[in-house]
Design an enzyme around this catalytic site. Structure first.
Site, PDB file in Angstrom:
ATOM      1  N   ASN A 113      41.841 105.624  43.119  1.00 33.15           N
ATOM      2  CA  ASN A 113      41.813 104.649  41.924  1.00 33.15           C
ATOM      3  C   ASN A 113      40.531 104.147  41.648  1.00 33.15           C
ATOM      4  O   ASN A 113      39.891 104.074  42.646  1.00 33.15           O
ATOM      5  CB  ASN A 113      42.654 103.310  42.362  1.00 33.15           C
ATOM      6  CG  ASN A 113      44.130 103.682  42.599  1.00 33.15           C
ATOM      7  OD1 ASN A 113      44.671 104.349  41.703  1.00 33.15           O
ATOM      8  ND2 ASN A 113      44.898 102.902  43.639  1.00 33.15           N
ATOM      9  N   HIS A 154      37.777 105.022  48.337  1.00 33.57           N
ATOM     10  CA  HIS A 154      38.920 105.260  49.487  1.00 33.57           C
ATOM     11  C   HIS A 154      40.005 106.363  49.232  1.00 33.57           C
ATOM     12  O   HIS A 154      40.155 106.251  47.748  1.00 33.57           O
ATOM     13  CB  HIS A 154      39.695 104.212  50.239  1.00 33.57           C
ATOM     14  CG  HIS A 154      40.131 103.166  49.147  1.00 33.57           C
ATOM     15  ND1 HIS A 154      39.490 102.204  48.406  1.00 33.57           N
ATOM     16  CD2 HIS A 154      41.248 103.038  48.293  1.00 33.57           C
ATOM     17  CE1 HIS A 154      40.067 101.533  47.393  1.00 33.57           C
ATOM     18  NE2 HIS A 154      41.257 102.016  47.272  1.00 33.57           N
ATOM     19  N   GLY A 168      43.961 100.234  38.978  1.00 34.88           N
ATOM     20  CA  GLY A 168      44.571  99.653  40.218  1.00 34.88           C
ATOM     21  C   GLY A 168      43.531  99.448  41.398  1.00 34.88           C
ATOM     22  O   GLY A 168      43.986  99.253  42.785  1.00 34.88           O
ATOM     23  N   GLN A 169      42.382  99.664  41.401  1.00 38.99           N
ATOM     24  CA  GLN A 169      41.393  99.509  42.401  1.00 38.99           C
ATOM     25  C   GLN A 169      41.185  98.263  42.573  1.00 38.99           C
ATOM     26  O   GLN A 169      40.979  97.510  41.660  1.00 38.99           O
ATOM     27  CB  GLN A 169      40.168 100.395  42.164  1.00 38.99           C
ATOM     28  CG  GLN A 169      39.079 100.361  43.205  1.00 38.99           C
ATOM     29  CD  GLN A 169      37.891 101.088  43.041  1.00 38.99           C
ATOM     30  OE1 GLN A 169      37.578 101.469  42.110  1.00 38.99           O
ATOM     31  NE2 GLN A 169      37.100 101.172  44.210  1.00 38.99           N
ATOM     32  N   HIS A 189      43.731 107.436  49.221  1.00 39.51           N
ATOM     33  CA  HIS A 189      45.129 107.075  49.647  1.00 39.51           C
ATOM     34  C   HIS A 189      45.775 108.478  49.991  1.00 39.51           C
ATOM     35  O   HIS A 189      45.687 109.557  49.443  1.00 39.51           O
ATOM     36  CB  HIS A 189      45.882 106.503  48.655  1.00 39.51           C
ATOM     37  CG  HIS A 189      45.702 105.090  48.356  1.00 39.51           C
ATOM     38  ND1 HIS A 189      46.148 104.105  48.660  1.00 39.51           N
ATOM     39  CD2 HIS A 189      44.543 104.902  47.398  1.00 39.51           C
ATOM     40  CE1 HIS A 189      45.461 102.854  48.153  1.00 39.51           C
ATOM     41  NE2 HIS A 189      44.779 103.521  47.295  1.00 39.51           N
ATOM     42  N   ASP A 247      47.354 102.106  55.972  1.00 34.71           N
ATOM     43  CA  ASP A 247      47.210 101.000  54.923  1.00 34.71           C
ATOM     44  C   ASP A 247      48.251  99.753  55.237  1.00 34.71           C
ATOM     45  O   ASP A 247      49.177  99.839  55.870  1.00 34.71           O
ATOM     46  CB  ASP A 247      47.887 101.480  53.666  1.00 34.71           C
ATOM     47  CG  ASP A 247      47.561 100.567  52.357  1.00 34.71           C
ATOM     48  OD1 ASP A 247      46.666 100.860  51.467  1.00 34.71           O
ATOM     49  OD2 ASP A 247      47.882  99.605  52.335  1.00 34.71           O
ATOM     50  N   ILE A 248      47.742  98.540  55.120  1.00 37.68           N
ATOM     51  CA  ILE A 248      48.411  97.158  55.462  1.00 37.68           C
ATOM     52  C   ILE A 248      49.516  97.056  54.786  1.00 37.68           C
ATOM     53  O   ILE A 248      50.440  96.198  55.316  1.00 37.68           O
ATOM     54  CB  ILE A 248      47.299  96.292  55.410  1.00 37.68           C
ATOM     55  CG1 ILE A 248      47.693  94.952  56.467  1.00 37.68           C
ATOM     56  CG2 ILE A 248      46.992  95.651  54.063  1.00 37.68           C
ATOM     57  CD1 ILE A 248      46.476  94.006  56.606  1.00 37.68           C
TER      58      ILE A 248
HETATM   59  P1  5GP Z   1      43.219 100.353  46.048  1.00 37.33           P
HETATM   60  O1  5GP Z   1      44.314  99.302  45.281  1.00 37.33           O
HETATM   61  O2  5GP Z   1      41.735  99.670  45.812  1.00 37.33           O
HETATM   62  O3  5GP Z   1      43.211 101.632  45.653  1.00 37.33           O
HETATM   63  O4  5GP Z   1      43.671 100.421  47.447  1.00 37.33           O
HETATM   64  C1  5GP Z   1      43.248  99.464  48.576  1.00 37.33           C
HETATM   65  C2  5GP Z   1      44.337  99.524  49.509  1.00 37.33           C
HETATM   66  O5  5GP Z   1      43.832  98.811  50.627  1.00 37.33           O
HETATM   67  C3  5GP Z   1      45.762  98.810  49.138  1.00 37.33           C
HETATM   68  O6  5GP Z   1      46.627  99.985  49.426  1.00 37.33           O
HETATM   69  C4  5GP Z   1      45.730  97.648  50.216  1.00 37.33           C
HETATM   70  O7  5GP Z   1      47.165  97.535  50.656  1.00 37.33           O
HETATM   71  C5  5GP Z   1      44.908  98.200  51.405  1.00 37.33           C
HETATM   72  N1  5GP Z   1      44.313  97.191  52.126  1.00 37.33           N
HETATM   73  C6  5GP Z   1      43.559  96.177  51.514  1.00 37.33           C
HETATM   74  N2  5GP Z   1      43.228  95.290  52.403  1.00 37.33           N
HETATM   75  C7  5GP Z   1      43.485  95.917  53.558  1.00 37.33           C
HETATM   76  C8  5GP Z   1      43.016  95.498  54.868  1.00 37.33           C
HETATM   77  O8  5GP Z   1      42.648  94.499  55.284  1.00 37.33           O
HETATM   78  N3  5GP Z   1      43.624  96.595  56.103  1.00 37.33           N
HETATM   79  C9  5GP Z   1      44.105  97.606  55.685  1.00 37.33           C
HETATM   80  N4  5GP Z   1      44.544  98.349  56.596  1.00 37.33           N
HETATM   81  N5  5GP Z   1      44.452  98.078  54.349  1.00 37.33           N
HETATM   82  C10 5GP Z   1      44.124  97.052  53.420  1.00 37.33           C
END
Ligand code: 5GP
Ligand code: ZN
Length: 114
Positions: free
Chosen positions: A87, A100, A93-94, A102, A31-32
């Site tokens: 999520n 995906h 929080g998605q 986590h 994760d970034i």
């Molecule tokens: P969500 O909030 O949708 O459950 O999770 C999305 C996740 O994707 C977040 O934890 C966010 O940090 C990660 N993320 C968003 N953009 C990027 C990216 O460009 N590269 C990587 N490696 N992770 C990303």
């Protein structure tokens, strides 16, 4: 491949990511914006918007996502304690609408989550 999807672009190699694992069905990358010392995502290559959009034909695939996450957790030193999170929807929080999972570890986790 969904043209406006960030994670489809990562799968496709159009956007770089630090990948831990990849095969013909799933990809895993760090994760970034990590929320724990170890935080990676496991995604199906198939574009599915989230858990609520899973079809019966996806049951084997989502099982593979979970098993891959558990294996990679062990291989990356967090096999004794990790959290898996999906999520679903903005309210939860998605932010990326490509399914995906986590996987977080390397610190004590709190319950309930925020
Ligand atoms: P969500 O909030 O949708 O459950 O999770 C999305 C996740 O994707 C977040 O934890 C966010 O940090 C990660 N993320 C968003 N953009 C990027 C990216 O460009 N590269 C990587 N490696 N992770 C990303
Ligand atoms: Zn996608």
């Amino acid at each position: 491949m969904h043209p406006n999807c960030l994670f489809c672009k990562i799968i496709n190699g159009d956007i770089p990511a630090s990948k831990l694992y990849e095969d013909d069905e799933v990809t895993a990358f760090w994760d970034i914006a990590p929320q724990a010392p170890r935080h990676f995502l496991v995604i199906p290559k198939k574009h599915i918007t989230g858990p609520a959009a899973l079809g019966s034909e996806d049951e084997q695939l989502i099982g593979k996502v979970m098993r891959t996450g558990a294996r990679l957790a062990a291989e990356n030193g967090i096999g004794d304690g990790f959290r898996m999170v999906f999520n679903n929807g903005a309210e939860a929080g998605q932010t990326v609408f490509h399914l995906h999972m986590h996987v977080l570890g390397g610190r004590a986790m709190n319950w309930p989550p925020g």
